[in-house]
Design an enzyme around this catalytic site. Structure first.
Site, mmCIF file in Angstrom:
data_model
loop_
_atom_site.group_PDB
_atom_site.id
_atom_site.type_symbol
_atom_site.label_atom_id
_atom_site.label_comp_id
_atom_site.label_asym_id
_atom_site.label_seq_id
_atom_site.Cartn_x
_atom_site.Cartn_y
_atom_site.Cartn_z
ATOM 1 N N THR A 44 0.917 -1.273 0.145
ATOM 2 C CA THR A 44 -0.016 -0.056 -0.015
ATOM 3 C C THR A 44 0.959 1.261 0.112
ATOM 4 O O THR A 44 2.189 1.248 0.104
ATOM 5 C CB THR A 44 -0.775 0.060 1.352
ATOM 6 O OG1 THR A 44 0.133 0.481 2.393
ATOM 7 C CG2 THR A 44 -1.643 -1.257 1.315
ATOM 8 N N ILE A 108 2.639 -1.091 5.238
ATOM 9 C CA ILE A 108 1.935 0.283 5.491
ATOM 10 C C ILE A 108 3.097 1.346 5.590
ATOM 11 O O ILE A 108 4.159 0.944 6.351
ATOM 12 C CB ILE A 108 1.262 -0.121 6.592
ATOM 13 C CG1 ILE A 108 0.234 1.385 6.874
ATOM 14 C CG2 ILE A 108 1.817 -0.609 8.076
ATOM 15 C CD1 ILE A 108 -0.717 1.167 7.938
ATOM 16 N N ILE A 139 6.531 -2.416 7.695
ATOM 17 C CA ILE A 139 6.541 -1.032 7.675
ATOM 18 C C ILE A 139 7.386 -0.520 6.554
ATOM 19 O O ILE A 139 8.804 -0.660 6.331
ATOM 20 C CB ILE A 139 7.156 -0.581 8.953
ATOM 21 C CG1 ILE A 139 6.496 -1.030 10.136
ATOM 22 C CG2 ILE A 139 7.026 1.238 9.031
ATOM 23 C CD1 ILE A 139 5.052 -1.129 10.206
ATOM 24 N N LYS A 140 6.807 0.381 5.764
ATOM 25 C CA LYS A 140 7.596 1.028 4.414
ATOM 26 C C LYS A 140 8.075 2.177 4.970
ATOM 27 O O LYS A 140 7.518 3.440 5.594
ATOM 28 C CB LYS A 140 6.440 1.561 3.466
ATOM 29 C CG LYS A 140 5.815 0.115 2.667
ATOM 30 C CD LYS A 140 5.114 0.344 1.599
ATOM 31 C CE LYS A 140 5.812 0.906 0.673
ATOM 32 N NZ LYS A 140 4.827 1.211 -0.724
ATOM 33 N N ILE A 141 9.483 2.642 4.683
ATOM 34 C CA ILE A 141 10.350 3.716 5.147
ATOM 35 C C ILE A 141 10.825 4.115 3.578
ATOM 36 O O ILE A 141 11.525 3.258 3.101
ATOM 37 C CB ILE A 141 11.187 3.333 6.166
ATOM 38 C CG1 ILE A 141 10.515 2.925 7.284
ATOM 39 C CG2 ILE A 141 12.243 4.516 6.362
ATOM 40 C CD1 ILE A 141 11.421 2.396 8.363
#
Length: 368
Positions: A44, A108, A139-141
């Protein structure tokens, strides 16, 4: 699952869907795609959530409850998106278990407004991880200057990370280093390395869009168009292979560490003159992920072809294509700098659109 998607999976490519919405979850669409083996993961981003919330009425009841409670818009967005990701994680739980954590993942992203804020990125990554509360979350960074040390710190906490917005080779090498450092720190802290997974999302189609426009402006050989993105991705994979063979990584792998798989993102073709499965069929190699918008997924299911390894066997050709592009006058470093800057800016705009959409829904609730 079509035979074509099955062939892609058999070639070692994990197929993830680049889309999520409450409509997909509540209608059973996502569960059906997972059940028939079409996809084994979900990604996402702010653009996806902005589109999801703006369409239909699936979020209205939750928004109304927040409006009556007086919840602020950013908290509402946090709640809506983490709930969707949590539920998607549950849909993919069996895939996660069967693949021993490699797949069954749902990503996310931290707020793009934190792209230049290391401390804020780490804090929100921890908050997202805690809120989703599922081991198959990622976790998207973003791979910004501030994002790189944040990636290392979040991995060191034992949290799985999807590194996003990678466009160039130099930046990708920094991402590989950030991953190594994070896993080393996790090992030093006594974390179970086998549970920490990561992917590096290397954006593809936008590179061709930018380079092709510059080639046209230069009046360069049209045969060079459509070469840059694939060459860029293939050379990135070469860098990954080099790190994977290093003594430093071998030592971590011996302790149970999981490779940070290359993930091909932005794989929807933007130039209608190109085959609509170009960035899938030409980026097939074992141990990678391809996250696709639904249109690309359906196109490959219908007429995509797997012709063998189209990445690791073509490193030399990729280097030659880069040399030809440079000779034609393309400043690849400038291309990458522009794409990195625009990438963050576009996600910030989408984030603003998401906040505005939710605020409008909050404002439209009648509180008796």
């Amino acid at each position: 699952m079509t035979a074509r998607l099955k062939a892609l999976g058999a070639a070692g490519v994990s197929v993830w869907l680049d889309d999520l919405s409450r409509e997909r979850l509540e209608s059973g669409n996502l569960a059906a795609l997972v059940a028939d083996g079409s996809i084994v993961g979900v990604t996402t981003n702010p653009s996806i959530f902005a589109g999801a919330v703006s369409k239909g009425e699936r979020y209205d009841a939750a928004v109304a409850a927040h409006a009556k409670a007086g919840t602020g818009v950013e908290e509402v967005v946090f709640d809506l998106t983490t709930e969707d990701v949590r539920n998607a994680c549950d849909v993919l739980a069996d895939v996660y278990a069967a693949s021993e954590g490699r797949d069954g993942r749902v990503s996310i992203e931290v707020s793009p407004t934190l792209a230049d804020d290391e401390e804020g990125t780490v804090a929100q990554a921890l908050a997202l991880w805690k809120s989703v509360d599922r081991p198959n979350a990622m976790i998207k960074i973003p791979a910004t200057d501030a994002g790189l040390p944040a990636i290392t710190r979040v991995l060191a906490e034992g949290i799985s990370v999807n590194v996003t917005l990678i466009f160039g080779l130099d930046r990708y090498r920094q991402v590989l280093e950030a991953h190594l450092a994070g896993i080393e720190a996790a090992a030093a802290a006594g974390k179970d390395l086998s549970t920490i997974h990561s992917v590096a999302s290397f954006f593809v189609s936008r590179v061709d869009s930018e380079v092709d426009a510059r080639l046209e402006a230069l009046g360069a050989d049209v045969a060079l168009q459509g070469k840059a993105a694939l060459a860029n991705a293939r050379l990135a994979h070469q860098a990954f292979a080099e790190v994977s063979a290093s003594e430093r990584w071998t030592a971590l792998a011996a302790r149970g560490a999981q490779a940070q798989r290359p993930l091909w993102a932005s794989t929807g073709v933007k130039n209608p003159a190109y085959p609509d499965t170009l960035y899938v069929s030409e980026l097939v190699t074992p141990g990678t992920v391809n996250t696709m918008p639904e249109a690309t997924l359906n196109a490959f299911a219908d007429h995509g072809e797997v012709t063998g390894d189209t990445v690791s066997t073509l490193y030399d050709g990729a280097a030659a294509d880069f040399a030809a592009l440079t000779e034609a006058g393309i400043d690849l470093a400038d291309v990458i700098h522009k794409l990195e800057t625009e990438g963050v800016e576009k996600f910030v705009v989408s984030w603003g659109e998401l906040l505005d959409t939710v605020q409008a829904k909050l404002d439209g609730v009648t509180i008796s």
